[in-house]
Design an enzyme around this catalytic site. Structure first.
Site: not given
Ligand SMILES: *Cc1c(COP(=O)(O)O)cnc(C)c1O
Length: 427
Positions: A141, A236, A264
């Protein structure tokens, strides 16, 4: 406060009652819990019930909820202003701090979400190489940019729609898919399109089909393919950055990508993310170069204050070894409790990320992740929730520990899991 009433109210005005799909409990059934407050290792719901939090806002709160230093930095900024839309010295300080922590990157740009970071990184890679296609891996994702919603993980996997409607055929055609950990498949794609692949984007530790570590040689192999074919290797690290090591997965596995995306933990709980790259790549970004990317609130003072305080605190606490030991303890405790009761599990773990899969077979890609017993996970989730332990509400998400999780919390989790496994045996 009545959960059903709040849920009804939410469903009337928010699609599916939520602002992000996995929160809807679609993967485990039932009505979501509405949280009101957080502190340390805990979330508290609207009725004041405490939960040991293993979601941690999906990763950011690695030091636990509300570290006083971050709260102080925010109060200080609050007294001086919320957003200026101008240059501030603090942005440059944060960029320098991040670049000092992650390996091999020369410059970065701050954005507001992981989605923006990955979308922008791919645009830059396309501008830099002059090529259109990207390779991504099934079950990874990278946020909800159009190019990534082909065989995606996280909520897309949880809700059984890995490839989204609303993505044009043209966009989908530029995204080439290989299985995670299948280097041979990536190599075949390069051989088929030797001159048109701008970038390979990968979660260096997959966290969005549940935790799936890279097999030995996978990341190294992607590095050499990208070098051989002149493509940009993008790690990522929105989830793994500052999580699996101080310098993220690039440091942990000693593989140097050309670009890194972060989010995050970088924002310490506020919306802040970044994409970083080698100088010659980042020279492409506007106003230096011809790849356009902008943001009204990018680098806004509140998010920068939180991110800076959070990362400085991380540097000072140096928590990675302790976090990993705590997670080793929890994961081996869970495994032991399952085995004792004849329940087959795989506990995939890297640093302080982990996922419990109910299966006897190793989980190394989407196929093996989907073969695990998700219905059993749903029962496990609800048993834990009842016991005041908040696991991610989906089999296909990572759980996390923070520095605020103490020994007695871990023992409480193992004990609750053991009770669940014992019940299963007696059924
Ligand atoms: C969470 C995540 C994203 C998306 O970040 P958002 O801030 O939710 O847009 C991208 N990539 C990875 C690996 C993630 O875990």
């Amino acid at each position: 406060m009545n959960r059903e009433t709040t849920w009804e109210k939410a469903c009337a005005v928010l699609p599916g009652g939520v602002n992000s799909p996995v929160r809807a409990f679609g993967g485990v059934g039932g009505i979501p819990v509405f949280m009101k407050r957080s502190a340390g290792a805990f979330l508290f719901d609207e009725n004041g019930k405490a939960y040991i939090d293993l979601v941690l806002s999906w990763g950011p709160m690695i030091l636990g909820h509300n570290p006083p230093e971050v709260v102080e930095a925010l109060k200080d900024q609050l007294s001086r202003g919320l957003s200026f839309g101008t240059c501030t010295g603090a942005e440059a300080d944060l960029a320098a701090l991040i670049l000092n922590m992650i390996p091999g990157m020369d410059m970065l740009r701050l954005v507001n979400s992981g989605t923006e970071a990955t979308m922008s990184a791919v645009r830059v890679a396309r501008g830099y190489t002059g090529q259109d296609k990207i390779i991504k891996f099934r079950g990874c994702y990278h946020g909800h940019g159009d190019s990534f919603l082909i065989q995606a993980g996280s909520g897309a996997l949880t809700h059984g729609a890995p490839s989204s409607l609303g993505v044009t055929a043209g966009t989908a055609g530029d995204t080439l898919i290989a299985d995670y950990n299948d280097l041979q498949a990536a190599e075949s794609l390069f051989e088929r399109y030797p001159d048109s692949i701008a970038a390979v984007i990968v979660e260096p530790v997959a966290g969005n089909m549940g935790v799936v570590p890279p097999l030995p040689g996978f990341l190294e192999g992607l590095r050499s393919l990208c070098s051989r074919f002149g493509s940009v290797l993008i790690f990522d690290e929105v989830m793994t950055g500052f999580r699996v090591a101080r310098g993220g997965a690039a440091e942990r596995y000693s593989v140097q990508p050309d670009m890194i995306t972060l989010g995050k933990i970088a924002g310490g709980g506020l919306p802040l993310a970044a994409y970083a790259g080698k100088r010659e790549i980042m020279n492409m970004v506007s106003p230096l170069g011809k790849v356009y990317q902008a943001g009204t609130l990018s680098g806004n003072p509140m998010a920068v204050a939180a991110g800076t305080a959070h990362l400085r605190l991380l540097e000072r606490m140096n928590p990675w070894r302790v976090l990993e030991e705590k997670t080793d303890y929890l994961c081996s405790g869970l495994k032991r409790a399952a085995e004792k009761n004849g329940v087959s599990v795989q506990v995939n773990q890297v640093g302080s990320m982990f996922t419990l899969f109910f299966t006897a077979e190793p989980v190394t890609d989407t196929k093996s992740a989907l073969a695990a017993d998700a219905a059993c996970f749903a029962r496990f989730f609800h048993a834990m929730l009842e016991a005041g332990i908040y696991f991610p509400p989906s089999q296909y998400e990572s759980a996390f520990l923070s520095l605020a999780h103490e020994q007695n919390h871990l023992d409480q989790i193992i004990k609750a899991a053991e009770t669940f496994f014992e019940k299963g045996r007696n059924q």
